[in-house]
Design a protein around this motif. Structure first.
Motif, PDB file in Angstrom:
ATOM      1  N   THR A 299      17.753  29.612  17.290  1.00 46.11           N
ATOM      2  CA  THR A 299      17.842  30.511  16.135  1.00 46.11           C
ATOM      3  C   THR A 299      19.275  30.952  15.899  1.00 46.11           C
ATOM      4  O   THR A 299      19.780  30.903  14.768  1.00 46.11           O
ATOM      5  N   ARG A 300      19.934  31.379  16.943  1.00 41.96           N
ATOM      6  CA  ARG A 300      21.294  31.895  16.784  1.00 41.96           C
ATOM      7  C   ARG A 300      22.300  30.774  16.506  1.00 41.96           C
ATOM      8  O   ARG A 300      23.270  30.974  15.775  1.00 41.96           O
ATOM      9  N   ALA A 301      22.046  29.598  17.045  1.00 39.39           N
ATOM     10  CA  ALA A 301      22.918  28.458  16.756  1.00 39.39           C
ATOM     11  C   ALA A 301      22.819  28.052  15.292  1.00 39.39           C
ATOM     12  O   ALA A 301      23.814  27.699  14.658  1.00 39.39           O
ATOM     13  N   GLU A 302      21.598  28.099  14.750  1.00 42.03           N
ATOM     14  CA  GLU A 302      21.387  27.724  13.352  1.00 42.03           C
ATOM     15  C   GLU A 302      21.789  28.838  12.386  1.00 42.03           C
ATOM     16  O   GLU A 302      22.294  28.578  11.291  1.00 42.03           O
ATOM     17  N   GLY A 303      21.545  30.090  12.776  1.00 42.47           N
ATOM     18  CA  GLY A 303      21.679  31.203  11.843  1.00 42.47           C
ATOM     19  C   GLY A 303      23.086  31.726  11.660  1.00 42.47           C
ATOM     20  O   GLY A 303      23.433  32.217  10.590  1.00 42.47           O
ATOM     21  N   PHE A 304      23.913  31.625  12.691  1.00 45.53           N
ATOM     22  CA  PHE A 304      25.272  32.157  12.617  1.00 45.53           C
ATOM     23  C   PHE A 304      26.265  31.070  12.252  1.00 45.53           C
ATOM     24  O   PHE A 304      26.160  29.933  12.703  1.00 45.53           O
TER      25      PHE A 304
END
Length: 500
Positions: free
Chosen positions: A360-365
């Motif tokens: 999630t954080r790799a894709e979202g940020f």
């Protein structure tokens, strides 16, 4: 008057037209919505909802008709997409929050809006910014602007091949292009003052804690501060008067300091005003064209009766490494809430809970946000906390002490808001070169002091130059007075880009 000329009016002038019923709030809203649509090429807006805006405008007209509207009732405003706003998506220009709709308004939005006790201003939409307010060029947005299918950098109305500054670049561009008479911005390390400088408008960051941070998506909690951006100091004074005030129940960093009418002293004489001129603001790295404009502005102040006083802020250069330790450290903590569990983006494919967090954080940020999270996590980690974070906090205190020593000899401090005029889009691909461009705005942010940028002339290629004024704590009225008297004697704030 003709509604086709409304965008040429200042906030005060437009407010007078609305109060005298020479134009309606609905007509004003329709005019500025049409301008926003006509200038989509700038990429300033990331969300517009005509129905919501016109409903607010009708409510503002009703307030004006009943005689209950405040002095800004019906005046259109647009908000940086870092303030949660009912009726509009709030994304912080990040894929992590794409499509997020807040169930409540930020305190600043509520105080300015058509709400009980609000100023009655009408929201035009949400403005583009760097993702989570991390950037100095407005090239880091992950949200497609209105009229585009993919993310685009915001363009400077004075030269569309140049950046508008950041992170409040969409806000600054909207005012410069006359797409909105007034906007909100946020300033963590200069993100109101630097884009105001690049776009030839006026913007002020108040004393830390004077404007509530409730509903303002956090980047660095000990630095973030809301502020207004407009064409003139008078416009900013009107807006700031409505924005400031205690919000103790909602914001633990809010100051228990009374609201203030910042317009009352705008016309006071500045005869005898002591303007501190720091040697460190005029050294190597300051572009010749910027220095020429700033020097000319200081001479104008002398004509108005002010006195220039040489001062020193010896730790100015240290503000860059200090800020880029402390701000990422706070960001790494604040952004930990975006994990795909409670709200916002969630990865579609993962193997377990830990993998979901990571995906999630790799894709979202975006890249810049990830960079600052990693820096922050590093400086807070065991074995490095004392060497980096704690040491930076000590130097931050010293930077604040430098200002207090300087204010014994002067009333306000002046210098360039930025070392150069706006650079070309993509012209500072190296993150460090972007960071160094904040060297003049960071010290006041680290000290929690109010700072203002006002148009002070033009550099090479006809690009705007901003003069920064820094005051002591709670000296917003003095800064706005000094800026207003300068603007009464000059017309830089009245100039507008070609074709606008």
């Amino acid at each position: 008057m003709s509604t086709t000329e409304l965008h040429h009016l200042s906030v005060a002038e437009l407010a007078a037209q609305l109060k005298n019923k020479h134009v309606s709030a609905v007509e004003a809203a329709q005019h500025f919505l049409a301008r926003a649509q006509a200038h989509q090429n700038l990429g300033a807006f990331v969300a517009i909802d005509e129905a919501t805006t016109l409903a607010q405008a009708k409510a503002a007209d009703a307030l004006i008709a009943s005689g209950q509207g405040g002095r800004l009732a019906g005046v259109p405003i647009a908000h940086k997409d870092i303030f949660v706003t009912q009726g509009f998506p709030t994304t912080a220009a990040s894929k992590m929050l794409a499509g997020y709709q807040s169930p409540f308004d930020a305190t600043v939005v509520r105080k300015l809006g058509v709400t009980e006790g609000g100023a009655g201003m009408v929201t035009l939409g949400k403005l583009n910014c760097d993702e989570f307010a991390m950037g100095g060029a407005n090239e880091n947005s992950a949200i497609a602007p209105v009229g585009f299918d993919a993310p685009q950098p915001v363009r400077n109305p004075w030269n569309p091949e140049r950046v508008p500054g950041g992170s409040s670049g969409g806000s600054a561009a909207a005012v410069a292009a006359r797409l909105a008479p007034a906007v909100t911005g946020t300033d963590t390390g200069g993100s109101i003052r630097q884009p105001a400088s690049f776009c030839g408008i006026t913007g002020i960051k108040p004393t830390y804690g004077r404007a509530s941070r409730y509903g303002m998506i956090a980047f660095a909690s000990s630095l973030d501060q809301a502020g207004p951006m407009g064409r003139s100091a008078e416009d900013c004074a009107l807006l700031l008067s409505e924005m400031c005030g205690p919000d103790l129940d909602r914001d633990s960093t809010s100051l228990d300091h009374p609201a203030e009418d910042f317009t009352l002293k705008l016309n006071d004489s500045i005869e005898g005003l002591r303007i501190g001129v720091p040697a460190e603001f005029f050294g190597e790295g300051l572009a010749d064209d910027v220095r020429a404009a700033v020097d000319a502005a200081l001479k104008e102040y002398e004509k108005l009766g002010a006195k220039l006083v040489p001062i020193s802020l010896p730790r100015t250069e240290l503000s860059v490494p200090v800020y880029y330790i402390l701000a990422p450290a706070e960001a790494s903590s604040n952004l930990s809430r975006f994990d795909g569990v409670k709200f916002g983006h969630r990865a579609q494919h993962f193997t377990d809970l830990n993998d979901m967090y990571k995906q999630t954080r790799a894709e979202g940020f975006g890249d810049e946000v990830k960079r600052r999270i990693m820096i922050g996590a590093y400086v807070l980690s065991e074995g490095y906390y004392d060497a980096y974070y704690l040491q930076a906090q000590k130097i931050r205190r010293m930077i604040a002490d430098d200002f207090q020593a300087a204010f014994k000899d002067c009333d306000v401090i002046a210098g360039a808001a930025a070392p150069t005029t706006a650079w070309a889009i993509g012209g500072k691909a190296d993150p460090v070169s972007n960071y160094l461009a904040d060297v003049f705005t960071l010290p006041a942010s680290l000290a929690g002091l109010p700072g203002l940028s006002l148009p002070a002339g033009f550099g090479n290629g006809g690009l705007p130059v901003g003069l920064q004024l820094i005051g002591n704590y709670f000296a917003e009225s003095q800064l706005l007075n000094a800026a207003h008297r300068f603007q009464q004697a000059t017309d830089f704030h009245l100039q507008r880009p070609a074709g606008i």
